[in-house]
Design a protein around this motif. Sequence first.
Motif, PDB file in Angstrom:
ATOM      1  N   HIS A 200       0.986  -1.266  -0.064  1.00  0.00           N
ATOM      2  CA  HIS A 200       0.100  -0.317  -0.087  1.00  0.00           C
ATOM      3  C   HIS A 200       0.747   0.993  -0.117  1.00  0.00           C
ATOM      4  N   TYR A 286      -1.207  -1.742   6.837  1.00  0.00           N
ATOM      5  CA  TYR A 286      -1.789  -2.874   5.481  1.00  0.00           C
ATOM      6  C   TYR A 286      -0.894  -3.688   5.339  1.00  0.00           C
ATOM      7  N   ALA A 292      -6.321  -3.289   2.166  1.00  0.00           N
ATOM      8  CA  ALA A 292      -5.862  -2.267   1.883  1.00  0.00           C
ATOM      9  C   ALA A 292      -6.405  -2.063  -0.241  1.00  0.00           C
TER      10      ALA A 292
END
Length: 301
Positions: A200, A286, A292
């Motif tokens: 992410h 994440y 995510a």
Amino acid sequence: MKILITGGTGLIGSALCARWRAAGHELTVLSRTPARVGALCAGAQGIASLAELAPDYLPDAVLNLAGAPIADRPWRDARKRLLWESRVYATDQLVRWMALRPAPVPLLLSASAVGWYGDAGEARLDEASTTPGDDFGAQLCVAWEQAAQQAMQAGTRVAIVRIAPVLAQRGGMLARLLPPFRLGLGGRLGTGQQWMPWIHIDDLLGLFDHLLMQSSCHGVYNGCAPEPVRNVDFTGTLAACLRRPAMLPLPGWLLRLMLGEMAVLLLGGQRAIPTRTLATGFVYRYNSVGLALQQLLARQP
């Protein structure tokens, strides 16, 4: 801090500029289009050449993200030369410039990619893995990292981030996948069994910030989430988040016909784990690709 950035107008660089400007850092961005730097990089100063900097200019850190996009077009000879020049030669020139500063530059943060490992099949990979891949993309990463590591000879701390495909709201891999998947035209690539590292963008920005501030961090770090997924699982999760089917796979033979040598980026995989990254104390927000994707898609207009 005074930070010099190459490649600052791209997806990662522009986001880091916004983050670091908000933190009060003084940013200078080397760009082929310096007039656009202010708008794209949160008001940072743009320069077209390192020669524009004063002879006594000494940054606290250099962030090296420069490089032509690797997946924009097939790897024909001219494209390979551009990719090599924009990464390896450009990094070599940057390190030579750093060596001419009045004192050692304290830190070089340099990008690389998980493609360093090549198509590694089922092998579990972390930063202790010593055997790179043998395809062009892997060898490009090897030479890119070697060029950055030369800065250590002048006393600079060097930290290299092997970046996985970045999940972001705008730009990057997700922006390319969303149009067909929203139409219900998405699916796995090839067999779908290839491992797919990812990260992410908020975690990647946090990692660069972490390495900037942690003076003990040096060497190679995997810039990927701790939980890689197989391509079939990633595409299935994306389709489920969009409430669409994922029933139109792209056969491997077709991707090889269309992309040639570059198809390894889609059909190969790396089961990459960020062992050294986690050992620094960095905490991911994440870990799950589902979390995510849900977060990013909720922010989509």
